[in-house]
Design an enzyme around this catalytic site. Structure first.
Site, PDB file in Angstrom:
ATOM      1  N   GLU A  78     -12.685  -2.136  12.205  1.00 40.58           N
ATOM      2  CA  GLU A  78     -12.458  -1.483  10.690  1.00 40.58           C
ATOM      3  C   GLU A  78     -13.509  -1.808   9.844  1.00 40.58           C
ATOM      4  OE1 GLU A  78      -8.746  -1.772   8.655  1.00 40.58           O
ATOM      5  OE2 GLU A  78      -9.698  -0.694   6.959  1.00 40.58           O
ATOM      6  N   GLU A 105       1.004  -1.220   0.045  1.00 39.24           N
ATOM      7  CA  GLU A 105       0.079   0.033   0.022  1.00 39.24           C
ATOM      8  C   GLU A 105       1.023   1.423  -0.127  1.00 39.24           C
ATOM      9  OE1 GLU A 105      -2.732  -0.570   3.207  1.00 39.24           O
ATOM     10  OE2 GLU A 105      -3.937  -1.726   1.878  1.00 39.24           O
ATOM     11  N   ASP A 119      -8.383  -8.822   3.947  1.00 38.08           N
ATOM     12  CA  ASP A 119      -8.214  -7.767   4.913  1.00 38.08           C
ATOM     13  C   ASP A 119      -9.172  -7.750   6.123  1.00 38.08           C
ATOM     14  OD1 ASP A 119      -7.084  -5.686   6.039  1.00 38.08           O
ATOM     15  OD2 ASP A 119      -7.706  -4.272   4.469  1.00 38.08           O
TER      16      ASP A 119
HETATM   17  O1  GCW Z   1      -6.769  -2.828   6.150  1.00 39.31           O
HETATM   18  C1  GCW Z   1      -5.901  -1.897   5.539  1.00 39.31           C
HETATM   19  C2  GCW Z   1      -6.457  -0.557   6.436  1.00 39.31           C
HETATM   20  C3  GCW Z   1      -5.145   0.399   6.288  1.00 39.31           C
HETATM   21  C4  GCW Z   1      -4.088  -0.629   7.097  1.00 39.31           C
HETATM   22  C5  GCW Z   1      -3.817  -1.788   6.055  1.00 39.31           C
HETATM   23  C6  GCW Z   1      -2.715  -2.668   6.817  1.00 39.31           C
HETATM   24  C7  GCW Z   1      -2.201   0.485   8.558  1.00 39.31           C
HETATM   25  O2  GCW Z   1      -7.408   0.163   5.641  1.00 39.31           O
HETATM   26  O3  GCW Z   1      -5.650   1.425   7.061  1.00 39.31           O
HETATM   27  O4  GCW Z   1      -2.845   0.318   7.196  1.00 39.31           O
HETATM   28  O5  GCW Z   1      -4.683  -2.419   5.999  1.00 39.31           O
HETATM   29  O6  GCW Z   1      -2.792  -3.431   7.357  1.00 39.31           O
HETATM   30  O7  GCW Z   1      -1.627  -2.336   6.618  1.00 39.31           O
END
Ligand code: GCW
Length: 713
Positions: A411, A309, A383
């Site tokens: 989240e 990311e 995720d």
């Molecule tokens: O789920 C995603 C999140 C990000 C997060 C990423 C990760 C810290 O939306 O906010 O970043 O995973 O786990 O690195």
């Protein structure tokens, strides 16, 4: 050593505690030492455990002693006395070599305890009834004291005790996604606990209560900052602040770790590169490690999000994840520090199923990681969704230390507004059978290192803690922090017993309260799956914020951030074909798991749309069409929230008004949002299925366009 000022805070913290209890604002978490109401029990406990005898005076033993006093004053209404010699009803706190223990615990028993295990045993010393709490180390004694307090708090203490507890995993960690400006990525309970601007001179008393809470459930590692790491954390100024926190946490067995940015040598060191094979870069990290360990001799190590990311990483220099991790591991090795290297990686290419990517990137690197590296893997391949199958990496890297990463912060599960007990999600993953070494190769066995040539083990939970008065926002969100600790200690603990302990400690020992609340908790995750993402659906929440539904999201900065990428609804059906005829993600699992997922007939229905694109008219096991079944799940989710509400509303008389009302209001909010989720998804998917919502179900009040325009704040 606790710095002088923090001892003062410890004292104040302990003094304040009774007032916090009265306030019942949730600050005291599960360490809610309210007086036992049952008079007979009270007399019994007072007689059996009235005083204590302690050998040693380390900071950790002092913490154990303080906790015992605090707990007993609250629970039994009298402060236990420190004795100079053993008397009847005495609790004895001592480590292995104390002569008072001679003949009561064998050397063999101690051998089994390692550095953190403990024994609690009812014995007779000089003909007097005593309770021994002993371990090889002071921290083991502290854990034993917390366990003992729990037994009294939950009123489950046997007359004769013989308890041996040893944690199954080495590293039991909270990962804070806390930024240096005080905000928390995906945090829903206020700002960061860490007051960077006040540190290192001012120590907030909350740091001590934070450490107490963690020690009470065996959490021994805290990663203070976000994995999207600001390089500033490694500056001298910040390291002084980190040291201050490490000093406070040390007596509680809580080691400090930091998330580090791979480009720190460029950003802080002014080097032209962060290439892990470059000698100057290697030197920079070695010097940094030395600087850290000079300040914090027991510093735990680094957590790294690299080439994920947008974060920098070794691949920016044509190197592998193993090259990057090993270079850092080398710098930490002589200090016994570790590197937790995250496997959460995926690219933006819509042609390559995102589900495949972590496995494809990491499996080929098995055997290449140094002994002090752990690869930290999210529980599922995408995720932290309400439901995912376990990540196929568990079991697939027998020559690498693999650790689990769960998300405690909600989240994707309604933030801190929805009551969702995540222990059942954790348990489902841990109990999943990977078949890596035949039947019984559960994820839990894999992370315990049973099939691995590497020996480090661990579990991390992305923290849901903030500076809100009750720490986690929703009073029930505390149970998720609690269960992460309990499962990291022993991954075979059942969610049911975790829930029961937590309810007893946090709220009440009354059966008429425990049973309905336990039921609410145990069903709550499935309820949420039902109103959000039933039957294997996933990642259909609002864009970016992940709050509320967004199955219609079809534009995004990256193709695999669109909901439509995940659900693939069309006029024929819905779901992502990951069978051998599709993206072939099933092949990443060992047989027979792969075959079970691959076949429409044997794929568990709760993961059906994860692995298959299924016709709307497909006949489900219930006899319903897929469309009807999906509707029924969405409606069931809402019904179950309503059931939670009516259960909770009957429990007013059992607990304090403050928490009762808070939960009541949050459940009302959850009901409203569950209806929004249900109506949005049913109406949106209906545009593809063109089938009616089953007759008996209430019709959505508003139109699809209304829900598309709605933003949950
Ligand atoms: O789920 C995603 C999140 C990000 C997060 C990423 C990760 C810290 O939306 O906010 O970043 O995973 O786990 O690195």
């Amino acid at each position: 050593m606790i710095p002088k000022f923090s001892r003062g805070f410890l004292f104040i913290s302990i003094l304040l505690f009774p007032f916090l209890l009265i306030a019942n604002d949730g600050y005291d978490l599960w360490l809610n030492y309210r007086k036992i109401e049952n008079k007979a029990l009270l007399d019994k406990y007072n007689g059996a455990f009235n005083d204590y005898y302690i050998k040693g005076n380390s900071e950790t033993l002092k913490a154990a002693e303080n906790e015992l006093k605090l707990a007993f004053s609250g629970l039994l209404g009298t402060e236990p006395k420190l004795l100079n010699s053993i008397e009847n009803g005495c609790i004895v706190l001592a480590t292995k070599n104390e002569s008072v223990l001679k003949g009561h615990i064998s050397a063999k028993d101690y051998d089994k305890l390692g550095n953190e295990g403990f024994i609690i045993k009812s014995v007779k010393i000089n003909n007097r009834n005593c309770t021994l709490i002993s371990a090889n180390t002071d921290i083991g004694v502290l854990y034993g004291v917390f366990h003992f307090i729990k037994l009294i708090q939950t009123q489950q203490i046997a007359d004769k005790l013989t308890i041996t507890e040893v944690p199954r995993l080495d590293i039991r960690a909270l990962n804070h996604w806390d930024n240096l400006d005080g905000s928390i990525e995906r945090g829903y309970a206020g700002n960061s606990l860490w007051k960077w601007d006040e540190l290192p001179n001012t120590i907030d008393k909350r740091y001590i209560d934070y450490a107490r809470a963690n020690a009470s459930i065996g959490i021994n590692a805290t990663v203070l900052n976000n994995v999207n790491s600001n390089p500033k954390i490694l500056t001298k100024d910040y390291l002084e602040k980190v040291k201050a926190l490490a000093d406070v946490f040390r007596p509680y067995g809580l080691k400090v770790y930091l998330s580090v940015s791979f480009t720190s040598p460029i950003k802080l060191g002014g080097l032209p590169t962060a290439d892990p094979l470059n000698p100057q870069v290697i030197d920079w990290w070695e010097a940094k490690a030395k600087e850290i360990y000079t300040l914090i001799p027991d510093f735990g190590g680094f957590l790294v999000k690299a080439n994920s990311e947008g974060q920098p990483g070794p691949q920016d220099y044509g190197r592998t994840h193993a090259d990057g991790a090993n270079m850092l591991a080398q710098a930490l090795e002589s200090y016994k520090g570790v590197v937790m290297w995250r496997a959460f990686v995926y690219n933006s290419d819509p042609e390559e199923d995102r589900v495949l990517q972590a496995y494809n990137s990491f499996k080929p690197l098995d055997s290449q990681f140094k002994d002090n590296v752990l690869v930290q893997i999210k529980n599922g391949p995408i995720d932290f969704q309400p439901r995912e199958p376990f990540s196929p990496l568990f079991g697939a890297m027998p020559n690498t230390s693999l650790m689990m990463e769960f998300q405690i912060t909600q989240e994707y599960l309604g933030f801190s507004n929805h009551l969702v007990f995540l222990s059942t999600l954790y348990e489902e993953t841990l109990d999943s059978d990977t078949y890596a070494k035949g039947k019984g190769s559960t994820v839990s066995n894999v992370i315990e290192g049973k099939y691995s040539t590497k020996k480090l083990t661990g579990m991390a939970g992305v923290s849901n803690i903030g500076n809100s008065r009750n720490w986690c926002g929703h009073p029930f969100a505390q149970s998720n922090w609690y269960s992460l600790g309990r499962l990291a200690w022993n991954s075979e603990t059942s969610s049911e017993s975790i829930a029961e302990d937590w309810i007893r400690m946090t709220f009440s020992n009354n059966k008429d309260f425990i049973e309905p609340v336990k039921k609410m908790m145990l069903e709550s995750r499935e309820t949420t799956v039902d109103y959000m993402t039933p039957l294997g659906l996933n990642h259909i929440m609002a864009y970016n914020t992940h709050r509320g539904p967004g199955p219609w999201v079809d534009t995004a900065a990256q193709p695999n951030w669109k909901s439509t990428y995940y659900h693939r609804a069309d006029s024929i059906g819905i779901g992502f074909d990951r069978t051998t005829g599709g993206s072939n993600a099933v092949s990443q699992y060992f047989p027979p798991v792969r075959d079970r997922f691959n076949s429409l007939e044997t794929c568990p229905e709760n993961l059906l749309l994860w692995f298959h694109h299924v016709s709307w008219k497909h006949k489900m096991k219930s006899g319903n069409t897929l469309w009807d079944e999906m509707c029924l799940h969405y409606y069931n989710g809402v019904d179950k929230v309503r059931e939670m509400q009516s259960s909770w509303n009957k429990l007013k008389s059992f607990i304090d008004e403050e928490r009762f009302i808070k939960v009541k209001q949050l459940l009302e909010e959850q009901e409203v949002e569950a209806v929004i989720w249900r109506n949005s998804c049913v109406l949106y998917f209906q545009t593809f299925s063109k089938m009616p919502i089953p007759e008996e179900l209430e019709k959505p009040e508003k139109s699809l366009s209304y829900y598309i325009g709605l933003k949950l704040e």
